[in-house]
Write a protein that holds these residues in place. Structure first.
Motif, PDB file in Angstrom:
ATOM      1  N   UNK A  55       0.754  -1.114  -0.002  1.00 50.19           N
ATOM      2  CA  UNK A  55      -0.053   0.110  -0.045  1.00 50.19           C
ATOM      3  C   UNK A  55       0.799   1.179   0.096  1.00 50.19           C
ATOM      4  N   UNK A  56       1.996   1.092   0.658  1.00 48.70           N
ATOM      5  CA  UNK A  56       2.941   2.296   0.832  1.00 48.70           C
ATOM      6  C   UNK A  56       3.343   2.689  -0.734  1.00 48.70           C
ATOM      7  N   UNK A  57       3.933   1.684  -1.388  1.00 44.00           N
ATOM      8  CA  UNK A  57       4.209   1.676  -2.741  1.00 44.00           C
ATOM      9  C   UNK A  57       3.179   2.105  -3.858  1.00 44.00           C
ATOM     10  N   UNK A  58       1.930   1.837  -3.561  1.00 38.49           N
ATOM     11  CA  UNK A  58       0.891   2.308  -4.257  1.00 38.49           C
ATOM     12  C   UNK A  58       0.810   3.727  -4.104  1.00 38.49           C
ATOM     13  N   UNK A  59       0.717   4.073  -2.797  1.00 42.02           N
ATOM     14  CA  UNK A  59       0.540   5.708  -2.573  1.00 42.02           C
ATOM     15  C   UNK A  59       1.703   6.563  -3.151  1.00 42.02           C
ATOM     16  N   UNK A  60       3.011   5.864  -3.015  1.00 44.15           N
ATOM     17  CA  UNK A  60       4.035   6.392  -3.571  1.00 44.15           C
ATOM     18  C   UNK A  60       4.040   6.729  -5.032  1.00 44.15           C
ATOM     19  N   UNK A  61       3.495   5.609  -5.869  1.00 47.71           N
ATOM     20  CA  UNK A  61       3.523   5.768  -7.291  1.00 47.71           C
ATOM     21  C   UNK A  61       2.315   6.545  -7.852  1.00 47.71           C
ATOM     22  N   UNK A  62       1.246   6.486  -7.077  1.00 46.45           N
ATOM     23  CA  UNK A  62       0.183   7.613  -7.223  1.00 46.45           C
ATOM     24  C   UNK A  62       0.697   9.042  -7.148  1.00 46.45           C
ATOM     25  N   UNK A  63       1.419   9.482  -6.132  1.00 50.73           N
ATOM     26  CA  UNK A  63       1.955  10.774  -5.967  1.00 50.73           C
ATOM     27  C   UNK A  63       2.914  11.124  -7.041  1.00 50.73           C
ATOM     28  N   UNK A  64       3.939  10.050  -7.231  1.00 50.10           N
ATOM     29  CA  UNK A  64       4.774  10.440  -8.329  1.00 50.10           C
ATOM     30  C   UNK A  64       4.522  10.700  -9.619  1.00 50.10           C
ATOM     31  N   UNK A  65       3.430   9.790 -10.088  1.00 47.04           N
ATOM     32  CA  UNK A  65       2.711  10.058 -11.270  1.00 47.04           C
ATOM     33  C   UNK A  65       1.714  11.007 -11.569  1.00 47.04           C
ATOM     34  N   UNK A  66       1.390  11.930 -10.451  1.00 50.02           N
ATOM     35  CA  UNK A  66       0.180  12.769 -10.088  1.00 50.02           C
ATOM     36  C   UNK A  66       0.213  13.755 -11.599  1.00 50.02           C
ATOM     37  N   UNK A  67       1.421  14.007 -12.313  1.00 52.67           N
ATOM     38  CA  UNK A  67       1.298  15.055 -13.277  1.00 52.67           C
ATOM     39  C   UNK A  67       0.782  14.341 -14.630  1.00 52.67           C
ATOM     40  N   UNK A  68       0.274  13.156 -14.644  1.00 54.96           N
ATOM     41  CA  UNK A  68      -0.299  12.344 -15.585  1.00 54.96           C
ATOM     42  C   UNK A  68      -1.892  12.162 -15.170  1.00 54.96           C
ATOM     43  N   UNK A  69      -2.085  12.464 -14.080  1.00 51.37           N
ATOM     44  CA  UNK A  69      -3.487  11.996 -13.600  1.00 51.37           C
ATOM     45  C   UNK A  69      -4.699  12.722 -14.272  1.00 51.37           C
ATOM     46  N   UNK A  70      -5.570  11.835 -14.711  1.00 54.51           N
ATOM     47  CA  UNK A  70      -6.904  12.317 -15.333  1.00 54.51           C
ATOM     48  C   UNK A  70      -7.705  11.172 -15.080  1.00 54.51           C
ATOM     49  N   UNK A  71      -8.838  11.675 -14.342  1.00 52.35           N
ATOM     50  CA  UNK A  71      -9.576  10.724 -13.481  1.00 52.35           C
ATOM     51  C   UNK A  71     -10.286   9.503 -14.429  1.00 52.35           C
ATOM     52  N   UNK A  72     -10.798   9.780 -15.481  1.00 55.37           N
ATOM     53  CA  UNK A  72     -11.538   8.884 -16.267  1.00 55.37           C
ATOM     54  C   UNK A  72     -10.613   7.864 -16.937  1.00 55.37           C
ATOM     55  N   UNK A  73      -9.370   8.436 -17.577  1.00 55.57           N
ATOM     56  CA  UNK A  73      -8.362   7.366 -18.112  1.00 55.57           C
ATOM     57  C   UNK A  73      -7.846   6.638 -17.061  1.00 55.57           C
ATOM     58  N   UNK A  74      -7.545   7.208 -15.656  1.00 57.46           N
ATOM     59  CA  UNK A  74      -6.975   6.636 -14.712  1.00 57.46           C
ATOM     60  C   UNK A  74      -7.949   5.162 -14.500  1.00 57.46           C
ATOM     61  N   UNK A  75      -9.398   5.529 -14.135  1.00 58.86           N
ATOM     62  CA  UNK A  75     -10.079   4.566 -13.935  1.00 58.86           C
ATOM     63  C   UNK A  75     -10.332   3.294 -14.810  1.00 58.86           C
ATOM     64  N   UNK A 148      -9.931  13.187  -4.864  1.00 61.76           N
ATOM     65  CA  UNK A 148      -9.710  13.725  -3.414  1.00 61.76           C
ATOM     66  C   UNK A 148      -8.189  13.482  -2.991  1.00 61.76           C
ATOM     67  N   UNK A 149      -7.579  12.266  -3.150  1.00 57.25           N
ATOM     68  CA  UNK A 149      -6.102  12.180  -2.701  1.00 57.25           C
ATOM     69  C   UNK A 149      -5.258  13.011  -3.522  1.00 57.25           C
ATOM     70  N   UNK A 150      -5.455  13.365  -4.779  1.00 54.70           N
ATOM     71  CA  UNK A 150      -4.740  14.134  -5.738  1.00 54.70           C
ATOM     72  C   UNK A 150      -4.708  15.775  -5.153  1.00 54.70           C
ATOM     73  N   UNK A 151      -5.958  16.087  -4.766  1.00 49.88           N
ATOM     74  CA  UNK A 151      -6.256  17.621  -4.071  1.00 49.88           C
ATOM     75  C   UNK A 151      -5.550  17.467  -2.733  1.00 49.88           C
ATOM     76  N   UNK A 152      -5.583  16.593  -1.948  1.00 52.85           N
ATOM     77  CA  UNK A 152      -4.879  16.588  -0.536  1.00 52.85           C
ATOM     78  C   UNK A 152      -3.190  16.601  -0.851  1.00 52.85           C
ATOM     79  N   UNK A 153      -2.676  16.379  -1.814  1.00 51.20           N
ATOM     80  CA  UNK A 153      -1.366  16.272  -1.916  1.00 51.20           C
ATOM     81  C   UNK A 153      -0.498  17.537  -2.176  1.00 51.20           C
ATOM     82  N   UNK A 154      -0.640  18.285  -1.099  1.00 51.36           N
ATOM     83  CA  UNK A 154       0.013  19.699  -1.003  1.00 51.36           C
ATOM     84  C   UNK A 154       0.807  19.461   0.449  1.00 51.36           C
TER      85      UNK A 154
END
Length: 350
Positions: A55-75, A148-154
Motif C-alpha cells: 500500500x505504501x508503494x501504491x501511494x508512492x507511485x500515485x503521487x509520483x505520477x500525479x502529473x499524468x493524472x486524469x480521473x476517467x483514463x485513470x479508472x 480527493x487524494x490528488x487534491x490533498x497532495x499539498x
C-alpha cells in the motif's frame, strides 16, 4: 548506465521484495508448526503486516505520477489492468465456492438465499472467495477517491493534517480476510497517504544520513524483538469471532514497525542503485504472482496433506516451500505472458 528518474528502479526492487513477503506470509499460514516454535514467532514478527509495504508503494507511485493524472483514463487503466485480471483470476475460486464447497461462514444469510449470480457478485465485491483477494475491493476505494487524494497532495496537508491521520492510523488493526472492505480501507488510508508523503519528500528520505538510518533500523529491531518476546501485544484478527468481539481501536506496534521499514527500504534500495535480477523479475511479475500464488499454495497444501497428514513446517522447510511456491508461480506467469503476449496484463496484471 544511470537511468533518469522517470524509471524508479529502487521502487521496482522494493515491489519485488514486497511480493516475496506476501508469498511468505501465505506460505507460513498454510501448514501447522510445532508447538512453541521460535521460528514461527520470528516469521510472524518479520512477515505479518507485509501488505503495508504494498500500500505504501501504491501511494508512492500515485503521487509520483500525479502529473499524468486524469480521473476517467485513470479508472479505465485500473479497470483493464487490475479489475479485469481480478475477475478472471477469481473465476476458479468462485465456481468452487458456488458448486463444490459448503456455504461459507462469511456469507450473510440474506445473500445465501439469493441466486448464484448474486452470490458471485457478492464474492467479487468483498474478495472473500480467496484469501488475498480482499485487497482488491479495498484498493478500488482508493481508485474511486483518487481526485480527493490528488487534491490533498499539498505541503500544507503533510505538515498539518497528515501527522494526525498517521498517528490515528497506528490505533487500527482491523483489515483483511476476517474484516470488511470499509475497515480495511480505514486501516490502510494513513499508509497510502504515507506512501504519497514518501514520494513527495523522497529526496529527503534517500539522502538521510547513515546515522539516522541506523536509528530507524534500531527502532525496527527493538519493536520486532518486543513482539517476538511477547513484551508488546501485536493486535490482529484471526477469526470472524475476533472481528465481532475484539476492541475496535488498539495501539498497533506492528503497523508502526512496518511503516518504519518502508522508509528504511526506500532509502536502502535507492542506495543499492543497481539491478538485482531476482527482485527485478519479482517486480516485473508482482501482480501475476499476487493473482496466482494462492492457487499454487492450495495445490501443494492438498498434495502434502494427502501424503503426509501430520506435516509441520520448520524454518528450513518454510524457506524451501516459499522458494518452491515462488518459482512455480513465476513459471506459470511466464507461460501466460508468452501465450497472451502484449495482452497479458488483461489476464494477470503483469
Amino acid at each position: 548506465m544511470i537511468k533518469k528518474e522517470g524509471y524508479l528502479n529502487y521502487i521496482h526492487l522494493f515491489r519485488g521484495f514486497a511480493i516475496l513477503i506476501i508469498v511468505g506470509i501465505h506460505c507460513r499460514i498454510s501448514f501447522r508448526w510445532p508447538e512453541h516454535s521460535i521460528g514461527k514467532d520470528l516469521l510472524i514478527t518479520f512477515l505479518d503486516n507485509g501488505t503495508v509495504l504494498f500500500v505504501f508503494i501504491a501511494g508512492f507511485l500515485f503521487q509520483y505520477l500525479k502529473h499524468k493524472f486524469h480521473y476517467v483514463p485513470y479508472l479505465k487503466r485500473k479497470a483493464k489492468y487490475v479489475i479485469l485480471p481480478y475477475i478472471l483470476a477469481s473465476l476458479p475460486a468462485i465456481l468452487y465456492k458456488l458448486y463444490l464447497d459448503t456455504v461459507p461462514a462469511w456469507m450473510p444469510d440474506n445473500i445465501v438465499e439469493q441466486s448464484k449470480m448474486v452470490q458471485a457478485v457478492y464474492m467479487l465485491a468483498t474478495g472473500k472467495h480467496l484469501g488475498p483477494f480482499w485487497f482488491i475491493p479495498m484498493i478500488v476505494v482508493f481508485y474511486l477517491i483518487s481526485p480527493l487524494l490528488n487534491w490533498l497532495d499539498k505541503p500544507v496537508f503533510y505538515k498539518t493534517v497528515f501527522p494526525v491521520i498517521f498517528v490515528a492510523g497506528l490505533f487500527t488493526f482491523r483489515f483483511g480476510y476476517f474484516s470488511n472492505t470499509f475497515d480495511s480501507f480505514i486501516h490502510y488510508f494513513p499508509v497510502y497517504m504515507f506512501g504519497m508523503w514518501g514520494a513527495r519528500y523522497r529526496h529527503r528520505i534517500i539522502n538521510l544520513r547513515s546515522s539516522v538510518s541506523l536509528v530507524l533500523v534500531a527502532i525496527y529491531i527493538v519493536i520486532a524483538f518486543m513482539e517476538a518476546s511477547n513484551f508488546v501485544y501485536a493486535p490482529k484478527l484471526s477469526s470472524f469471532q475476533d472481528a465481532a468481539t475484539d476492541a475496535y481501536f488498539m495501539f498497533n506496534f506492528a503497523k508502526l514497525k512496518v511503516s518504519i521499514l518502508c522508509v528504511i527500504l526506500l532509502r536502502e534500495f535507492h542506495v543499492l542503485n543497481k539491478e538485482v535480477a531476482v527482485l527485478k523479475l519479482l517486480g516485473d511479475y508482482s501482480f501475476g504472482i499476487y493473482f496466482i500464488h494462492l492457487y499454487v499454495i492450495t495445490a501443494i497444501e492438498l498434495s502434502v496433506k494427502n501424503l503426509v497428514p501430520d506435516f509441520r513446517l520448520n524454518m528450513i522447510t518454510f524457506f524451501i516451500y516459499t522458494a518452491l511456491v515462488t518459482a512455480i508461480t513465476m513459471g506459470i506467469v511466464y507461460v501466460i505472458k508468452k501465450v497472451t503476449g502484449r495482452k497479458s496484463r488483461y489476464f494477470i496484471g503483469s
